[in-house]
Design a protein around this motif. Structure first.
Motif, mmCIF file in Angstrom:
data_model
loop_
_atom_site.group_PDB
_atom_site.id
_atom_site.type_symbol
_atom_site.label_atom_id
_atom_site.label_comp_id
_atom_site.label_asym_id
_atom_site.label_seq_id
_atom_site.Cartn_x
_atom_site.Cartn_y
_atom_site.Cartn_z
ATOM 1 N N LYS A 20 0.812 -1.219 0.000
ATOM 2 C CA LYS A 20 0.000 0.000 0.000
ATOM 3 C C LYS A 20 0.844 1.268 0.000
ATOM 4 O O LYS A 20 0.302 2.378 -0.062
ATOM 5 N N GLY A 21 2.156 1.110 0.077
ATOM 6 C CA GLY A 21 3.033 2.278 0.096
ATOM 7 C C GLY A 21 3.043 3.019 1.410
ATOM 8 O O GLY A 21 3.527 4.156 1.486
ATOM 9 N N LEU A 22 2.534 2.378 2.461
ATOM 10 C CA LEU A 22 2.516 3.026 3.768
ATOM 11 C C LEU A 22 3.836 2.844 4.518
ATOM 12 O O LEU A 22 4.125 3.569 5.467
ATOM 13 N N ILE A 23 4.628 1.864 4.095
ATOM 14 C CA ILE A 23 5.992 1.717 4.592
ATOM 15 C C ILE A 23 6.937 1.729 3.398
ATOM 16 O O ILE A 23 6.732 0.996 2.429
ATOM 17 N N THR A 24 7.938 2.581 3.461
ATOM 18 C CA THR A 24 8.968 2.673 2.425
ATOM 19 C C THR A 24 10.329 2.554 3.083
ATOM 20 O O THR A 24 10.580 3.190 4.111
ATOM 21 N N TYR A 25 11.204 1.751 2.501
ATOM 22 C CA TYR A 25 12.548 1.612 3.056
ATOM 23 C C TYR A 25 13.451 2.744 2.549
ATOM 24 O O TYR A 25 13.362 3.172 1.396
ATOM 25 N N ILE A 26 14.329 3.217 3.443
ATOM 26 C CA ILE A 26 15.309 4.244 3.101
ATOM 27 C C ILE A 26 16.672 3.586 2.973
ATOM 28 O O ILE A 26 17.077 2.809 3.846
ATOM 29 N N GLY A 27 17.404 3.926 1.921
ATOM 30 C CA GLY A 27 18.728 3.362 1.705
ATOM 31 C C GLY A 27 19.831 4.392 1.835
ATOM 32 O O GLY A 27 19.719 5.377 2.579
ATOM 33 N N LYS A 28 20.911 4.205 1.065
ATOM 34 C CA LYS A 28 22.127 4.993 1.209
ATOM 35 C C LYS A 28 22.016 6.421 0.707
ATOM 36 O O LYS A 28 22.899 7.248 0.965
ATOM 37 N N GLU A 29 20.935 6.762 0.006
ATOM 38 C CA GLU A 29 20.837 8.120 -0.542
ATOM 39 C C GLU A 29 20.856 9.184 0.552
ATOM 40 O O GLU A 29 21.454 10.257 0.385
ATOM 41 N N ILE A 30 20.214 8.900 1.672
ATOM 42 C CA ILE A 30 20.231 9.840 2.798
ATOM 43 C C ILE A 30 21.634 9.930 3.390
ATOM 44 O O ILE A 30 22.146 11.018 3.687
ATOM 45 N N ASP A 31 22.288 8.774 3.550
ATOM 46 C CA ASP A 31 23.644 8.748 4.106
ATOM 47 C C ASP A 31 24.598 9.585 3.257
ATOM 48 O O ASP A 31 25.412 10.347 3.786
ATOM 49 N N ASP A 32 24.518 9.422 1.940
ATOM 50 C CA ASP A 32 25.423 10.136 1.038
ATOM 51 C C ASP A 32 25.217 11.652 1.126
ATOM 52 O O ASP A 32 26.178 12.426 1.147
ATOM 53 N N ASP A 33 23.973 12.055 1.182
ATOM 54 C CA ASP A 33 23.660 13.481 1.255
ATOM 55 C C ASP A 33 24.183 14.072 2.562
ATOM 56 O O ASP A 33 24.819 15.130 2.584
ATOM 57 N N TYR A 34 23.906 13.385 3.652
ATOM 58 C CA TYR A 34 24.343 13.850 4.963
ATOM 59 C C TYR A 34 25.868 13.877 5.054
ATOM 60 O O TYR A 34 26.463 14.823 5.599
ATOM 61 N N HIS A 35 26.499 12.856 4.516
ATOM 62 C CA HIS A 35 27.955 12.761 4.546
ATOM 63 C C HIS A 35 28.600 13.968 3.866
ATOM 64 O O HIS A 35 29.539 14.570 4.404
#
Length: 562
Positions: A196-211
């Motif tokens: 249903k799209g109510l849970i979405t997994y987060i991957g390395k894209e956030i890590d790379d941006d923050y880094h």
């Protein structure tokens, strides 16, 4: 219900699984049963934190679901827009952290609220960043920070990326109180929530941006990058992000303690994974001496706290406490930015009321205003959130004595990754000029006076322990110590009963005529009462003598209260 009625209810209800019931049936100690059920695990401004186990006063999937249901209803009350913005969820290496995080996501999904769930362990500071990056209404990180291995916890963040304050915590607590039994909580099947799209997994894209944004916060590049660093993540989440930031910053002479490199929820080699305790450095010291390292760095399991040791001229490693490290940070940041012309005219630093004053003296030298808040980065970073709106000041640095620091406003919480980068940079900067951080600290003492500090924590667990802590605070409040030899009490601040400009809190602060002061307060997250003592003198030995005098006197009074 009495504790025994709650216990029997858990055994008899069809809602609780057989594994939970089996654990409860094996309990033979009546006091243990009472401790598990005499109260509910309290949801406060730090969220939840407690021992893992079955019972209403323990961290388990049922208490996590209950807290999440309260959070969910608080979000639902704000309408569809808030529900669609969703909640970011991270978790650390501790036992059941991944399971608790998934339970939280599924409860949110059952309430029609979008959940962004990280695909693996993450540091606590990256959760705060993610809330701001994805513009979620809230965030949750499952962690017990630096507590012993049998603990876990659940911290809630709000849309500004900071931990929730009293107003939101009270709303969540009010919603929790409306839930009469655990079987009222709906938990959506994981596959259904994903479909249903109510849970979405987060991957390395956030890590790379923050880094990358972290890297951009470097202050000086004219440094000795050959400095040798031994690092230990204490089997927590810091291993990959800390090594990555140091490598990309140019520090290639970094050696990781192999026994403490990978996740281990039993913390087999360290026991109490708190780098605030010098004993956590045992393996790092051994490796540091073998490799002839310049500094040792340790981060706690969720990588928001950091401590260091520095090699002296005899080849021994000297531990720097949170106040000393903070003073070095304040001095390095302000002196460097003053020199290169990047220090804003309205720059401000924020520390907690139980943190020492050497940083304040340094800030005054550079015309930077120091603000004080209650303990906890939820209070420290609330100033950054406030100044985002008022523009009255520019938040430069926030810190507290319990080895928590944040530089800039990228994260509205303590962040051991940016702190690691700055410690390495700071040590490398001074090494180029032939100084160690110990020598820099001594220079600060010579300039501003010898500031000394000491922390005592008295652990008192269970029902009786909690009551005794209450009696200790009551007695000190009613009958303060009037003098220490010839040093008289000059002023008292009662943060519970007086208007101080801060939220009400059960904290007592005593100022003495010579400028010394001490604070007594119950811990907000652990079963202990804490005593913080601070002195200052032109003479090192005299400052230390006064520390011992105050500690001995107050400690004797506390222990006399039964």
């Amino acid at each position: 219900m009495t504790y025994k009625e709650k216990y029997n209810h858990w055994l008899e209800s069809n809602y609780f699984d057989e594994e939970t019931k089996r654990e409860l049936r094996q309990l033979k100690d009546e006091k243990e049963i009472e401790d598990r059920f005499y109260t509910d695990l309290k949801f406060g401004t730090a969220g939840l934190r407690g021992k893992i186990g079955a019972g209403t006063n323990r961290m388990n999937k049922y208490t996590v679901a209950l807290a999440t249901e309260g959070l969910a209803q608080t979000i639902v009350n704000r309408g569809q827009g808030a529900m669609d913005r969703g909640v970011a969820i991270a978790y650390d290496v501790r036992k059941y952290s991944d399971n608790f995080a998934e339970i939280a996501a599924r409860v949110l999904a059952a309430n029609g609220i979008k959940a962004y769930l990280f695909d693996d362990i993450r540091t606590t500071p990256v959760l705060g960043y993610t809330v701001r990056k994805l513009k979620t209404i809230s965030g949750v990180v499952v962690t017990a920070s630096h507590n012993p291995k049998d603990y876990n916890g659940y911290k809630v963040y709000w849309e500004d990326g900071s931990q929730i304050l009293d107003d939101i915590a009270s709303e969540i607590l009010d919603e929790i109180s409306k839930i009469k039994d655990f079987d009222e909580i709906n938990i959506m099947d994981l596959d259904e929530a994903l479909d249903k799209g109510l849970i979405t997994y987060i991957g390395k894209e956030i890590d790379d941006d923050y880094h990358q944004k972290r890297l951009d916060m470097a202050i000086n590049d004219d440094i000795d990058k050959d400095i040798k660093i031994v690092y230990t993540p204490l089997n927590g989440t810091g291993n990959k992000p800390v090594r990555r930031i140091l490598k990309d910053r140019g520090f290639t002479n970094v050696i990781v303690v192999p026994e403490q490199e990978n996740p281990d929820f039993n913390f087999t080699t360290v026991g109490y994974p708190n780098p605030e305790d010098p004993r956590a450095f045992e393996y790092a010291i051994e490796l540091g001496k073998k490799e002839d390292a310049d500094i040792l760095i340790a981060t706690d399991p969720d990588c928001d706290r950091i401590a260091m040791m520095v090699k002296d001229n005899k080849g021994e490693f000297i531990f720097l406490n949170g106040n000393q490290t903070a003073a070095l940070f304040v001095n390095y940041i302000l002196s460097s930015r003053y020199k290169n012309g990047t220090l804003p005219k309205n720059a401000a630093i924020v520390k907690s009321i139980v943190t020492g004053d050497l940083g304040t003296a340094i800030a005054n030298k550079y015309g930077v205003k120091m603000f004080e808040t209650l303990t906890g980065f939820k209070h420290i970073c609330s100033k950054a959130n406030e100044w985002d709106i008022t523009k009255e000041h520019t938040f430069i640095f926030g810190y507290e004595e319990s080895i928590g620091y944040t530089y800039g406003t990228l994260v509205r919480d303590k962040d051991a990754i940016i702190s690691t980068m700055l410690i390495a940079e700071m040590a490398a900067y001074y090494k180029k000029y032939g100084k160690t951080l110990l020598q820099v600290l001594e220079n600060l003492y010579e300039e501003f006076g010898y500031y000394r500090e000491h922390l005592i924590s008295i652990v008192l667990e269970g029902v009786e322990g909690s009551k005794r802590i209450g009696r200790m605070m009551d007695e000190l409040r009613a009958n303060p110590i009037e003098s220490f030899d010839n040093i008289k009490l000059s002023k008292t601040i009662d943060y519970l009963l007086e208007e101080t400009g801060n939220p009400k809190s059960n904290v007592l602060k005593y100022f003495l005529e010579d400028g010394s002061w001490y604070v007594v307060r119950p811990s907000g997250t652990e079963p202990k009462i804490k005593l913080y003592v601070y002195t200052k003198d032109k003479n090192k030995e005299e400052a230390e003598r006064k520390i011992n005098l105050i500690v001995d006197t107050v400690e004797e009074k506390l222990y006399s209260i039964k």
